[in-house]
Design an enzyme around this catalytic site. Structure first.
Site, PDB file in Angstrom:
ATOM      1  N   LYS A  11       0.848  -1.324   0.190  1.00  0.00           N
ATOM      2  CA  LYS A  11       0.252   0.195   0.013  1.00  0.00           C
ATOM      3  C   LYS A  11       1.296   1.143   0.254  1.00  0.00           C
ATOM      4  CE  LYS A  11      -3.615  -2.600   2.123  1.00  0.00           C
ATOM      5  NZ  LYS A  11      -4.801  -2.636   3.109  1.00  0.00           N
ATOM      6  N   TYR A  51     -12.279  -3.139  -3.256  1.00  0.00           N
ATOM      7  CA  TYR A  51     -12.745  -2.716  -1.618  1.00  0.00           C
ATOM      8  C   TYR A  51     -14.677  -3.089  -1.720  1.00  0.00           C
ATOM      9  CZ  TYR A  51      -8.093  -2.670   0.710  1.00  0.00           C
ATOM     10  OH  TYR A  51      -7.092  -3.103   0.942  1.00  0.00           O
ATOM     11  N   ASN A 114      -1.825  -0.309   7.096  1.00  0.00           N
ATOM     12  CA  ASN A 114      -1.399  -1.678   7.807  1.00  0.00           C
ATOM     13  C   ASN A 114      -0.469  -2.047   6.667  1.00  0.00           C
ATOM     14  OD1 ASN A 114      -3.407  -2.632   5.504  1.00  0.00           O
ATOM     15  ND2 ASN A 114      -3.960  -3.808   7.193  1.00  0.00           N
ATOM     16  N   HIS A 117      -1.573  -5.613   1.045  1.00  0.00           N
ATOM     17  CA  HIS A 117      -2.716  -5.953   0.715  1.00  0.00           C
ATOM     18  C   HIS A 117      -2.538  -7.778   0.275  1.00  0.00           C
ATOM     19  CE1 HIS A 117      -6.676  -7.748  -0.665  1.00  0.00           C
ATOM     20  NE2 HIS A 117      -5.774  -7.738  -1.658  1.00  0.00           N
ATOM     21  N   GLU A 128      -9.467 -10.523  -7.925  1.00  0.00           N
ATOM     22  CA  GLU A 128      -8.479  -9.747  -7.369  1.00  0.00           C
ATOM     23  C   GLU A 128      -7.516  -9.016  -8.790  1.00  0.00           C
ATOM     24  OE1 GLU A 128      -7.416  -9.385  -3.441  1.00  0.00           O
ATOM     25  OE2 GLU A 128      -9.249  -9.113  -3.138  1.00  0.00           O
TER      26      GLU A 128
HETATM   27  P1  DAT Z   1      -7.243  -7.394   5.575  1.00  0.00           P
HETATM   28  O1  DAT Z   1      -6.987  -6.482   4.881  1.00  0.00           O
HETATM   29  O2  DAT Z   1      -6.363  -7.974   6.713  1.00  0.00           O
HETATM   30  O3  DAT Z   1      -8.105  -8.047   4.587  1.00  0.00           O
HETATM   31  P2  DAT Z   1     -10.200  -6.415   5.576  1.00  0.00           P
HETATM   32  O4  DAT Z   1     -10.436  -7.674   4.320  1.00  0.00           O
HETATM   33  O5  DAT Z   1     -10.969  -6.398   6.747  1.00  0.00           O
HETATM   34  O6  DAT Z   1      -8.696  -6.608   6.373  1.00  0.00           O
HETATM   35  O7  DAT Z   1      -9.838  -4.759   5.938  1.00  0.00           O
HETATM   36  C1  DAT Z   1      -9.618  -3.664   4.577  1.00  0.00           C
HETATM   37  C2  DAT Z   1      -9.101  -3.280   4.819  1.00  0.00           C
HETATM   38  O8  DAT Z   1      -9.553  -2.244   5.325  1.00  0.00           O
HETATM   39  C3  DAT Z   1      -8.002  -3.334   6.143  1.00  0.00           C
HETATM   40  O9  DAT Z   1      -6.364  -3.750   5.391  1.00  0.00           O
HETATM   41  C4  DAT Z   1      -7.663  -2.247   6.605  1.00  0.00           C
HETATM   42  C5  DAT Z   1      -8.644  -1.467   6.387  1.00  0.00           C
HETATM   43  N1  DAT Z   1      -9.742  -1.535   7.910  1.00  0.00           N
HETATM   44  C6  DAT Z   1     -10.109  -3.175   8.043  1.00  0.00           C
HETATM   45  N2  DAT Z   1     -10.814  -2.372   9.339  1.00  0.00           N
HETATM   46  C7  DAT Z   1     -10.644  -1.534   9.797  1.00  0.00           C
HETATM   47  C8  DAT Z   1     -11.266  -0.849  10.867  1.00  0.00           C
HETATM   48  N3  DAT Z   1     -12.228  -1.331  11.607  1.00  0.00           N
HETATM   49  N4  DAT Z   1     -10.862   0.575  11.011  1.00  0.00           N
HETATM   50  C9  DAT Z   1      -9.818   0.908   9.699  1.00  0.00           C
HETATM   51  N5  DAT Z   1      -9.550   0.110   8.841  1.00  0.00           N
HETATM   52  C10 DAT Z   1     -10.110  -0.706   8.544  1.00  0.00           C
HETATM   53 MG    MG Z   2      -9.690  -8.164   3.198  1.00  0.00          MG
END
Ligand code: DAT
Ligand code: MG
Length: 151
Positions: A11, A51, A114, A117, A128
């Site tokens: 990212k 997303y 974080n 991805h 994707e």
């Molecule tokens: P991942 O990236 O581990 O698959 P995800 O698909 O649940 O996680 O969420 C996509 C992204 O969205 C994640 O990398 C960071 C952001 N995100 C997820 N939960 C969040 C939250 N509670 N607050 C802020 N950002 C969040």
């Molecule tokens: Mg995810």
């Protein structure tokens, strides 16, 4: 016939912090095979499609702002069970809860920064990869590491 593939993207925070080399090294050392990569600043439209599952959640707009805020290093990796292996290398969604020796555990603090991805299933990976890459951007042969990994 191709092996399992996954979509991984460093990212904007990871790119700006110059973590591309360090992160790619972890995937390479694990024995995974890079079949495509590019530096790309995603459009809003691409980010929305990527997303889509999070549309309506409180962090959705901020997530789109962040992922479109600068260049992303997009990659496709191939290997045995590469989707789950990549998620193991990446760690948990929240860097604070992600164990040390995972990418998110080692490099991040906030969930909204974080670093990386990775697709969460084989189906997500296929979707994707199609979204981010055209077929001619992915190689089909020439790098053969299998015999050095699997007996
Ligand atoms: P991942 O990236 O581990 O698959 P995800 O698909 O649940 O996680 O969420 C996509 C992204 O969205 C994640 O990398 C960071 C952001 N995100 C997820 N939960 C969040 C939250 N509670 N607050 C802020 N950002 C969040
Ligand atoms: Mg995810």
């Amino acid at each position: 016939d191709t092996e399992e593939r996954t979509f991984v993207a460093i990212k904007p925070d990871g790119v700006q912090r110059k973590l591309i080399g360090e992160i790619v090294a972890r995937f390479e050392k694990k024995g995974l095979k890079l079949v495509g990569c590019k530096l790309i600043q995603p459009s809003r439209k691409l980010a929305e499609k990527h997303y889509a599952e999070h549309k309506g959640k409180p962090f959705y707009e901020g997530l789109l702002d962040f992922i479109t805020s600068g260049p992303v290093f997009a990659m496709v990796w191939e290997g045995k069970e590469v989707v789950s292996t990549s998620r193991s290398l990446i760690g948990l969604t929240d860097p604070k809860k992600s164990p040390m020796n995972t990418i998110r555990g080692d490099f991040g603090i906030d969930v909204g920064r974080n670093t990386i991805h990775g697709s969460d299933s084989v189906e997500s990976a296929q979707r994707e990869i199609k979204l981010w890459f055209s077929k001619n951007e992915l190689i089909t042969s020439s790098i053969t590491i299998e015999k050095w990994i699997n007996e």
